[in-house]
Design a protein around this motif. Structure first.
Motif, short mmCIF file in Angstrom:
data_model
loop_
_atom_site.label_atom_id
_atom_site.label_comp_id
_atom_site.label_asym_id
_atom_site.label_seq_id
_atom_site.Cartn_x
_atom_site.Cartn_y
_atom_site.Cartn_z
N LEU A 1 0.83 -1.21 0.00
CA LEU A 1 0.00 0.00 0.00
C LEU A 1 0.87 1.26 0.00
O LEU A 1 0.57 2.24 -0.69
CB LEU A 1 -0.92 -0.02 1.22
N ILE A 2 1.97 1.24 0.76
CA ILE A 2 2.87 2.40 0.78
C ILE A 2 3.47 2.63 -0.59
O ILE A 2 3.54 3.77 -1.09
CB ILE A 2 3.96 2.19 1.85
N PHE A 3 3.91 1.56 -1.25
CA PHE A 3 4.49 1.71 -2.59
C PHE A 3 3.44 2.17 -3.60
O PHE A 3 3.75 2.94 -4.52
CB PHE A 3 5.11 0.39 -3.04
N LEU A 4 2.20 1.70 -3.46
CA LEU A 4 1.15 2.16 -4.37
C LEU A 4 0.87 3.65 -4.18
O LEU A 4 0.64 4.38 -5.16
CB LEU A 4 -0.12 1.35 -4.14
N VAL A 5 0.88 4.11 -2.94
CA VAL A 5 0.69 5.55 -2.69
C VAL A 5 1.83 6.36 -3.30
O VAL A 5 1.61 7.42 -3.92
CB VAL A 5 0.57 5.81 -1.17
N ALA A 6 3.07 5.85 -3.15
CA ALA A 6 4.22 6.55 -3.76
C ALA A 6 4.07 6.60 -5.28
O ALA A 6 4.35 7.64 -5.91
CB ALA A 6 5.51 5.85 -3.37
N ARG A 7 3.64 5.50 -5.88
CA ARG A 7 3.46 5.48 -7.33
C ARG A 7 2.36 6.46 -7.75
O ARG A 7 2.49 7.15 -8.79
CB ARG A 7 3.10 4.07 -7.77
N ALA A 8 1.30 6.55 -6.95
CA ALA A 8 0.23 7.48 -7.29
C ALA A 8 0.71 8.93 -7.20
O ALA A 8 0.35 9.77 -8.03
CB ALA A 8 -0.97 7.26 -6.36
#
Length: 575
Positions: free
Chosen positions: A301-308
């Motif tokens: 989830l943290i990596f997905l937020v960074a990607r967003a």
């Protein structure tokens, strides 16, 4: 003997008898509890028979020895019944386990009804087998670290002892032993068939993988070159299938051995231990995976937020890079490094936030890798940080831009890339030079493109003509030379400056702006300009005698138009 003497003797005898009774009282109580009403017959089977009567000082000295405090495990019929952790009546835990096992062996040989009961006494819980004392569980035998109680320890010991009784009866049953033999034989047959099936599956899998690689070998080429050789691929397939075959064979052997041992009562504990170990490994791995799933989900989830966040900033950077807008200090020159820096910072921040949630982040191996990476960064950070800081200074100070013509030290050319660590320039001789950014900051840099009007760069050359030639004529000839040179712009118009009045001549400097078409190299433009300067001066009969001369020659050093294009050298045949 008088009456007084008889009274003293009687009193002494009574005191001696009372002392002996008090010393033998614990043994009598234990033996009476072990078999009430049958003291003489059960004395030989008691685990406490033959215990010495110790004084308080002897018991204290013996309890201080390390061997006396060593726990003793009671193992009967290959099963662990209980672990004695404390001495009892001067007997060490190891001796208690040895004597209790000998007592249980005698009781099990009787082949009685196998009735178990527990009696709570002052010394602890007495476990009785068919009315005889089997073992004693004291409060000191409780595993306090595991939160165990005396009743729980006694209950577990009774359950294990009951299982031993059942397996003892089974070991005396011939039909049960025959059933166990049949089970072990059937398991052996299945085991042999499984090994043969694994060998056949290995050959089939190797053949399938080899054929698949051969059919798709053309896809393993890059620019006509074979990335992986067939013999190397075949060797890798052979080793992989062999490793899988051995792994499956070991698992099958492990299962066959544990099942075969479980078929017989005497070896059943060993088989159960083997099965329990494998299941414990599987459960441990599965529990680790299940425990890691929530943390892994948080990390994802943290990596997905960074990607967003990176995706959200991408349109802003794209618009600025295409010239559709600006954001104060952020323009087309700094948008590319800012994009990379922002993306790197976002991903580094995400990695730091997600690090504690990564599987294995708290293991010693993961910590060792982190220490190694930190050591490598610390050792090479001085030069890396210096070069990176220099690159950022060049980018954000806008000292250099892509496409500008500059001179850095002895290198002159067009800037093709301003990176974080290196800057690339293409020289007029067709070379590409990589210059460290730290070197550029410490070297004076000439930028020929920064002050021009529009696109292009500055082209200049210097000549020195004697005082006998009018300066207006020299300026006119230099401007004519610039007009004839292809690539030099007429707007802005070229200019001539007298930069010095030397001892023998004035120094004239021609400054003009050139724009490449292809783009054209600055060296080519300078070459054409110098050629036109010589032609124009020869046409007007003006000698170029710079930098120095001693006396005027008898003839002017000019080239008339006739010999401007002389014939090439003659060959031997022409002679």
């Amino acid at each position: 003997m008088d009456a007084g003497s008889r009274i003293v003797v009687a009193t002494g005898v009574r005191a001696a008898l009372l002392f002996r009774c008090l010393c033998a009282a614990p043994l009598l109580v234990l033996l009476a509890c072990g078999s009430p009403g049958a003291f003489a017959s059960e004395a030989a089977s008691s685990p406490l028979i033959g215990l010495p009567v110790l004084t308080a000082s002897d018991a204290a000295d013996k309890a201080a020895t390390p061997l006396f405090r060593e726990p003793g495990e009671l193992v009967v019929f290959n099963r662990s019944i209980i672990t004695f952790r404390s001495p009892l009546l001067g007997v060490s835990p190891v001796d208690r386990a040895r004597r209790t096992r000998a007592n249980l062996d005698r009781l099990l040989d009787r082949a009685g009804k196998g009735k178990l009961e527990v009696r709570a006494e002052s010394l602890g819980n007495f476990v009785m087998l068919d009315g005889a004392l089997a073992l004693i569980v004291t409060a000191g035998d409780v595993d306090a670290m595991a939160g165990e109680t005396l009743e729980q320890a006694t209950h577990d010991a009774v359950d294990r002892l009951s299982l031993v009784l059942e397996e003892t009866r089974e070991s005396r049953d011939l039909s049960a032993l025959l059933r166990g033999t049949l089970k072990a034989s059937a398991a052996t047959g299945v085991f042999i068939a499984g090994l043969l099936l694994l060998a056949r599956a290995r050959r089939a899998m190797r053949s399938f993988l080899t054929n698949m690689v051969e059919r798709r070998s053309d896809r393993l080429r890059l620019a006509g070159a074979e990335l992986l050789r067939h013999d190397h691929i075949a060797g890798g397939i052979r080793l992989t299938t062999l490793a899988a075959h051995w792994l499956a064979g070991l698992v099958l052997t492990y299962e066959w051995l544990s099942y075969s041992l479980s078929a017989f009562p005497f070896t059943r504990p060993w088989g159960e231990q083997l099965q329990g170990y494998m299941w414990s490994v599987f459960l441990q791995v599965g529990a680790g995976i299940l425990q890691a799933v929530p943390n892994l989900a948080i990390a994802v989830l943290i990596f997905l937020v960074a990607r967003a966040v990176v995706a959200m900033l991408r349109p802003v950077f794209d618009n600025i890079e295409m010239g559709r807008g600006s954001a104060g200090w952020l323009d087309r020159d700094t948008v590319a490094p800012t994009r990379r820096i922002a993306s790197a910072l976002i991903w580094i921040f995400a990695l730091v936030m997600a690090y504690p949630y990564l599987p294995g982040a708290q293991t010693e191996a993961f910590k060792g890798v982190s220490v190694l990476i930190g050591l490598m960064i610390s050792l090479g950070s001085s030069s890396i940080v210096g070069q990176g800081a220099s690159g950022l200074i060049l980018m954000y100070s806008r000292s250099l831009r892509r496409g500008e013509f500059v001179r850095i030290g002895d290198h002159e050319g067009t800037v093709t890339e301003v990176g974080l660590f290196m800057t690339k320039i293409r020289t007029g001789l067709g070379e590409e030079v990589n210059l460290p950014n730290a070197l550029i900051l410490g070297t004076p840099t000439k930028n020929y493109s920064r002050t021009v009007k529009g696109v292009g760069y500055i082209v200049d050359t210097t000549v020195s003509i004697g005082y006998d030639t009018p300066w207006r004529q020299v300026e006119a000839m230099l401007l004519e030379s610039a007009r004839r040179t292809h690539g030099i712009l007429s707007d802005p118009a070229p200019q001539v400056f007298q930069t010095a009045l030397a001892d023998f001549y004035p120094v004239y400097r021609l400054v003009c702006q050139a724009v490449p078409e292809v783009p054209r190299l600055r060296a080519e433009v300078l070459n054409a300009l110098h050629a036109n300067v010589q032609d124009v001066f020869n046409e007007n009969g003006v000698q170029i005698m710079s930098p120095h001369y001693m006396t005027d020659p008898s003839e002017q050093k000019i080239v008339s138009p006739g010999p401007w294009f002389p014939a090439g050298p003659r060959s031997v045949d022409d002679r």
